[in-house]
Design a protein around this motif. Sequence first.
Motif, short mmCIF file in Angstrom:
data_model
loop_
_atom_site.label_atom_id
_atom_site.label_comp_id
_atom_site.label_asym_id
_atom_site.label_seq_id
_atom_site.Cartn_x
_atom_site.Cartn_y
_atom_site.Cartn_z
N PHE B 65 0.59 -1.29 -0.22
CA PHE B 65 -0.59 0.21 -0.11
C PHE B 65 0.56 0.96 -0.19
CE2 PHE B 65 -2.52 -3.56 1.76
CZ PHE B 65 -3.76 -3.05 0.74
N MET B 66 1.95 1.17 -1.13
CA MET B 66 2.87 2.48 -0.76
C MET B 66 2.18 2.77 -2.39
SD MET B 66 5.64 2.98 0.93
CE MET B 66 4.59 2.04 2.40
N GLU B 67 1.23 2.71 -2.51
CA GLU B 67 0.04 2.87 -3.81
C GLU B 67 -1.48 2.08 -3.29
OE1 GLU B 67 0.53 5.50 -6.13
OE2 GLU B 67 2.86 5.11 -6.17
N MET B 68 -2.22 3.15 -3.26
CA MET B 68 -3.56 2.63 -3.52
C MET B 68 -3.46 1.85 -4.85
SD MET B 68 -4.32 3.24 -0.25
CE MET B 68 -2.77 3.39 1.05
N PRO B 69 -4.59 0.14 -4.10
CA PRO B 69 -5.19 0.01 -5.31
C PRO B 69 -6.71 0.84 -5.80
CG PRO B 69 -5.06 -1.82 -3.70
CD PRO B 69 -4.24 -0.41 -3.34
N THR B 70 -6.92 0.98 -7.16
CA THR B 70 -7.84 1.83 -7.71
C THR B 70 -8.69 0.64 -7.27
OG1 THR B 70 -7.00 2.63 -8.96
CG2 THR B 70 -8.87 2.88 -9.44
N ALA B 71 -8.68 -0.18 -7.84
CA ALA B 71 -9.84 -1.20 -8.01
C ALA B 71 -9.11 -2.83 -7.51
CB ALA B 71 -10.99 -1.73 -9.32
N GLY B 72 -9.86 -3.62 -7.15
CA GLY B 72 -9.60 -5.18 -6.74
C GLY B 72 -9.14 -5.27 -4.84
N ARG B 73 -8.19 -6.45 -4.43
CA ARG B 73 -8.62 -6.59 -3.02
C ARG B 73 -7.22 -6.96 -2.92
NH1 ARG B 73 -13.13 -5.88 -0.35
NH2 ARG B 73 -12.32 -5.69 1.10
N ILE B 74 -6.67 -7.25 -2.09
CA ILE B 74 -5.52 -7.14 -0.98
C ILE B 74 -5.78 -8.17 0.03
CG2 ILE B 74 -3.16 -7.82 -1.01
CD1 ILE B 74 -2.82 -5.29 -2.07
N ALA B 75 -5.64 -9.60 0.36
CA ALA B 75 -5.67 -10.57 1.19
C ALA B 75 -4.51 -10.72 2.50
CB ALA B 75 -7.06 -11.76 0.86
N ALA B 86 -20.52 1.04 1.64
CA ALA B 86 -21.54 0.34 1.30
C ALA B 86 -22.18 0.43 -0.18
CB ALA B 86 -22.60 0.69 2.68
N GLY B 87 -22.74 -0.31 -0.57
CA GLY B 87 -23.43 -0.33 -1.60
C GLY B 87 -22.12 -0.03 -3.37
N ARG B 88 -20.92 0.25 -2.45
CA ARG B 88 -19.83 0.36 -3.77
C ARG B 88 -18.89 -0.08 -3.94
NH1 ARG B 88 -18.97 6.67 -5.16
NH2 ARG B 88 -17.99 5.87 -6.29
N PRO B 89 -18.79 -1.48 -4.46
CA PRO B 89 -17.75 -2.88 -4.13
C PRO B 89 -16.06 -1.95 -4.13
CG PRO B 89 -19.04 -3.38 -5.56
CD PRO B 89 -19.93 -2.24 -4.86
N ASP B 90 -16.05 -1.04 -4.82
CA ASP B 90 -14.89 -0.95 -5.51
C ASP B 90 -14.07 -0.29 -5.29
OD1 ASP B 90 -14.54 -2.70 -8.16
OD2 ASP B 90 -15.13 -0.80 -9.34
N GLU B 91 -14.90 1.15 -4.43
CA GLU B 91 -14.29 2.13 -3.26
C GLU B 91 -14.22 1.64 -1.35
OE1 GLU B 91 -16.27 5.95 -3.46
OE2 GLU B 91 -15.52 5.97 -1.78
N VAL B 92 -12.84 0.75 -1.97
CA VAL B 92 -12.21 0.22 -0.70
C VAL B 92 -11.62 1.48 0.15
CG1 VAL B 92 -10.92 -1.08 0.22
CG2 VAL B 92 -12.25 -1.61 -1.98
N ARG B 93 -12.16 1.63 1.68
CA ARG B 93 -11.54 2.06 2.65
C ARG B 93 -10.62 1.38 3.57
NH1 ARG B 93 -13.03 7.06 2.49
NH2 ARG B 93 -15.26 8.00 1.29
N TYR B 94 -8.89 1.80 3.42
CA TYR B 94 -8.55 1.48 4.99
C TYR B 94 -8.03 1.85 6.19
CZ TYR B 94 -7.37 -1.84 0.50
OH TYR B 94 -7.45 -2.43 -1.37
N PRO B 95 -8.30 1.33 6.89
CA PRO B 95 -8.01 2.32 8.14
C PRO B 95 -6.67 1.70 8.38
CG PRO B 95 -9.77 0.88 8.39
CD PRO B 95 -9.31 -0.02 6.59
#
Lengths: 221, 271
Positions: B65-75, B86-95
């Motif tokens: 996460f030196m770069e924030m992904p625009t889409a996709g998930r990292i596990a 909520a309602g926008r699966p592409d918009e991921v927030r990272y605490p």
Amino acid sequence: MEYSFDFALVVETFPILMRGFLVTLQLWLPSLAIGLAAGFLLALARLARSRLLRGGSLVYIELFRDTPVLIQLIWFYYAFPILIGVQLSPFAAALLALALNTSAYGAEIFRGGIQSIARGQWEGAKALGMRHADVLRRIILPQVFKLMLPAFTNRAVEVAKMSSLASVLSVHELMYQGRLLSSTYYRPFEILTTVAVVYFVLIYPATFLSMTLERRMAGKG
Amino acid sequence: MQAEPLSMPESTLPPPILQVSGLHKWFGSLHVLRGIDFSVAAGERVAIIGGSGSGKSTFLRCLNFMEMPTAGRIALDGTPLGRAAAGRPDEVRYPEGELCQVRERVGMVFQQFNLFPHMTVLENAMEGLVTVKRMKKAEARERALRELDKVGLGGKTDVYPGRLSGGQQQRVAIARALAMEPEILLFDEPTSSLDPELVGEVLRVIRQLAEEGRTMLLVTHELGFAYHFATKVIFLADGVFHEVGTPDEVLKHPRQERTRAFLERFTEFSF
């Protein structure tokens, strides 16, 4: 041109000037300390992700930088009671105006300093798992401080001189006493020369201290 | 876009530590990563190669996460990071706390070292331990010294980075990352900004880490090194995995025309 400098007058009025000197000191150091601390917070707001914080701090900074300090001083004394019904003492109004003015300039010094540190420093620290606040505290600010010191010194010198404007609100600081004495004795030359010397004696140690600090820090890192 | 099945020497791989699915990265209107699926398991060593602008560094930098992904998930360990809005699966927030935990476990070594110039070599290596792991000074010092010894800089502990050569600085950066005991180490072109004669000392350290069985990802132009270093090689082009396989498959017997064309430009390397 025959003019005899009246040293006796200087000696006689000196205690009064010293009283003014103390008030100047009371205006200068607190407004500088408060101003720089507030300036740091303002700089964080300027660099924040929130558009509201960025916009708000920008407006604040520009308002204070782009209007005369003299008006700011008078404004806090006369406009405050009208706007919020609080009458500040002349000293409090002057202190507030000086502190807020300093915070605007301080914010720009901090912002410029923080932004001058390469992005790689943030990345190097964040890659270790450091939180934003820790990166700022441990990595960025220690490097920035050295760069900002000359600018802070300038500000300190400016504020010391700016505090003389408080005389228009009848704050009994050095300049006020000087003007009062010179019109009482009709000897502005003696009195104001002395006042200038006192300002110099007040300010020079600060710049000297800063230069010493700069030299000492230059050896490291 | 799906990477072809990997032929690994071992038939049973441990479960993946890090898993990436559907990774996209946009810089403004520039589509740099175009849908990447990837996973790395303990003990794997992955070399990522490709032309400049292919997205290989961006890919690596998305992993911590030196770069924030625009889409996709990292596990990480099977748990997806961040929370979808909520309602926008592409918009991921990272605490922030979650990102810090990931970075603690996934270390990184940069092309430009990014050492802290106001700290000595030892303080650089201790910083993460003291500030992030809240370790006691004495303990942190001991561990930092151990890692500095390992990269051959045990004698330079009280020197400021500015006095060191590029190769030495990079080795300090490696020690700094190692001190955190990360599960995965990311190397972003670690030798690209070094004078040619200093490249060897850094590669030797990385090879030593490989011998210890560490899990590592390396973006590099040193194809010869990649061949001996990696268990898996990825050729990235236009933001996708163009070819994936063993070093032998990708570097010696590439199946894709594009990979072949890329390798032919490196006339100076030898296996």
